[in-house]
Design a protein around this motif. Sequence first.
Motif, PDB file in Angstrom:
ATOM      1  N   SER A  70     -49.856   6.286   7.880  1.00 43.31           N
ATOM      2  CA  SER A  70     -51.017   5.613   8.464  1.00 43.31           C
ATOM      3  C   SER A  70     -50.594   4.429   9.322  1.00 43.31           C
ATOM      4  N   HIS A  71     -51.551   3.941  10.142  1.00 41.44           N
ATOM      5  CA  HIS A  71     -51.289   2.749  10.951  1.00 41.44           C
ATOM      6  C   HIS A  71     -51.080   1.531  10.053  1.00 41.44           C
ATOM      7  N   ALA A  72     -51.798   1.478   8.941  1.00 43.51           N
ATOM      8  CA  ALA A  72     -51.634   0.354   8.025  1.00 43.51           C
ATOM      9  C   ALA A  72     -50.233   0.333   7.432  1.00 43.51           C
ATOM     10  N   GLU A  73     -49.683   1.509   7.145  1.00 40.25           N
ATOM     11  CA  GLU A  73     -48.312   1.557   6.638  1.00 40.25           C
ATOM     12  C   GLU A  73     -47.333   1.089   7.716  1.00 40.25           C
ATOM     13  N   ALA A  74     -47.569   1.519   8.966  1.00 41.16           N
ATOM     14  CA  ALA A  74     -46.706   1.078  10.064  1.00 41.16           C
ATOM     15  C   ALA A  74     -46.775  -0.442  10.219  1.00 41.16           C
ATOM     16  N   ARG A  75     -47.968  -1.003  10.029  1.00 38.51           N
ATOM     17  CA  ARG A  75     -48.122  -2.461  10.102  1.00 38.51           C
ATOM     18  C   ARG A  75     -47.301  -3.145   9.007  1.00 38.51           C
ATOM     19  N   ALA A  76     -47.313  -2.567   7.811  1.00 39.59           N
ATOM     20  CA  ALA A  76     -46.534  -3.141   6.710  1.00 39.59           C
ATOM     21  C   ALA A  76     -45.044  -3.120   7.026  1.00 39.59           C
ATOM     22  N   PHE A  77     -44.561  -2.020   7.616  1.00 44.16           N
ATOM     23  CA  PHE A  77     -43.158  -1.951   8.012  1.00 44.16           C
ATOM     24  C   PHE A  77     -42.851  -3.019   9.061  1.00 44.16           C
ATOM     25  N   ASP A  78     -43.794  -3.264   9.981  1.00 44.79           N
ATOM     26  CA  ASP A  78     -43.583  -4.306  10.994  1.00 44.79           C
ATOM     27  C   ASP A  78     -43.442  -5.684  10.332  1.00 44.79           C
ATOM     28  N   LEU A  79     -44.255  -5.942   9.316  1.00 42.02           N
ATOM     29  CA  LEU A  79     -44.162  -7.216   8.609  1.00 42.02           C
ATOM     30  C   LEU A  79     -42.800  -7.375   7.927  1.00 42.02           C
ATOM     31  N   ILE A  80     -42.319  -6.285   7.336  1.00 43.48           N
ATOM     32  CA  ILE A  80     -41.008  -6.334   6.685  1.00 43.48           C
ATOM     33  C   ILE A  80     -39.910  -6.563   7.711  1.00 43.48           C
ATOM     34  N   ARG A  81     -39.983  -5.855   8.849  1.00 42.16           N
ATOM     35  CA  ARG A  81     -38.992  -6.054   9.919  1.00 42.16           C
ATOM     36  C   ARG A  81     -38.976  -7.507  10.377  1.00 42.16           C
ATOM     37  N   GLN A  82     -40.161  -8.063  10.576  1.00 44.92           N
ATOM     38  CA  GLN A  82     -40.250  -9.446  11.038  1.00 44.92           C
ATOM     39  C   GLN A  82     -39.604 -10.400  10.037  1.00 44.92           C
ATOM     40  N   GLU A  83     -39.849 -10.173   8.757  1.00 46.57           N
ATOM     41  CA  GLU A  83     -39.272 -11.052   7.739  1.00 46.57           C
ATOM     42  C   GLU A  83     -37.758 -10.897   7.675  1.00 46.57           C
ATOM     43  N   LEU A  84     -37.277  -9.671   7.824  1.00 44.36           N
ATOM     44  CA  LEU A  84     -35.833  -9.450   7.819  1.00 44.36           C
ATOM     45  C   LEU A  84     -35.170 -10.099   9.026  1.00 44.36           C
ATOM     46  N   ARG A  85     -35.846 -10.075  10.175  1.00 45.65           N
ATOM     47  CA  ARG A  85     -35.301 -10.761  11.353  1.00 45.65           C
ATOM     48  C   ARG A  85     -35.226 -12.267  11.105  1.00 45.65           C
ATOM     49  N   THR A  86     -36.238 -12.812  10.424  1.00 46.78           N
ATOM     50  CA  THR A  86     -36.215 -14.234  10.087  1.00 46.78           C
ATOM     51  C   THR A  86     -35.046 -14.556   9.165  1.00 46.78           C
ATOM     52  N   ILE A  87     -34.814 -13.687   8.190  1.00 50.61           N
ATOM     53  CA  ILE A  87     -33.687 -13.882   7.270  1.00 50.61           C
ATOM     54  C   ILE A  87     -32.375 -13.875   8.043  1.00 50.61           C
ATOM     55  N   GLU A  88     -32.249 -12.941   8.980  1.00 45.11           N
ATOM     56  CA  GLU A  88     -31.017 -12.849   9.772  1.00 45.11           C
ATOM     57  C   GLU A  88     -30.827 -14.100  10.621  1.00 45.11           C
ATOM     58  N   ALA A  89     -31.910 -14.583  11.218  1.00 45.72           N
ATOM     59  CA  ALA A  89     -31.810 -15.724  12.126  1.00 45.72           C
ATOM     60  C   ALA A  89     -31.517 -17.025  11.396  1.00 45.72           C
ATOM     61  N   THR A  90     -31.915 -17.130  10.121  1.00 45.90           N
ATOM     62  CA  THR A  90     -31.762 -18.382   9.383  1.00 45.90           C
ATOM     63  C   THR A  90     -30.732 -18.282   8.269  1.00 45.90           C
ATOM     64  N   ARG A  91     -29.900 -17.265   8.299  1.00 48.89           N
ATOM     65  CA  ARG A  91     -28.939 -17.065   7.211  1.00 48.89           C
ATOM     66  C   ARG A  91     -27.940 -18.227   7.169  1.00 48.89           C
TER      67      ARG A  91
END
Length: 215
Positions: A70-91
């Motif tokens: 579903s689109h809602a599941e795709a949105r959830a994956f986008d949220l996870i990607r965004q958080e992982l990018r934040t983790i990478e940028a602030t490691r």
Amino acid sequence: RATIGRAMNDTNRVIVAWALIALACSSGWYLDRRLPTPVAEDAPPTVFSEARALKLARDMEAGGPRPAGSHAEARAFDLIRQELRTIEATRPNVGDDGDDQLEIDVVEHSHSGQFPLHVGGDPRHEQLMVYENLPSLAIRIRRRDDSLPRDGKERERTALLVSVHVDTVHVSPGGSDNAASAAVAVELVRNVVADADALFGADAREKGGESSARG
């Protein structure tokens, strides 16, 4: 006398049952009041922050039910990607000389397949479950010097695997099943990047009859 005895036994059972219920409720209330104070969102990345995890879980839940594909599941994956990018940028693994101390591999994959589902565990009642192009996301984090033993000898490699499913049934926004677990997994990745290998896996299609997430 036998009738009176049975009635007393039934009464005793009811009393015991209500006493156990009262004990369970009071114990739960007592333990709930003794929980540790949640760690704030601005905590260091090496400290598990319930506030950070709760924020991500609530953001995922806000999108409503997340059936597989579903689109809602795709949105959830986008949220996870965004958080992982934040983790990478602030490691915190960049050396004093600016040299990056981590190797980070991100893999996204879509998968298709099928498997038999025995309804109620009865092999006589079998349904064929089919799934197509369901997403998965994985991030692998390790130290660059992990592959360069100082003594030149082979050594045992260890890793921590954290895997969660992102989808939900079609009638639930999936706060506890499974946004909370996904958020906890992301926060754990944030915590361990400085200390150990970490494999983070986010899968789709745990709901729908599968005994585990596919991918």
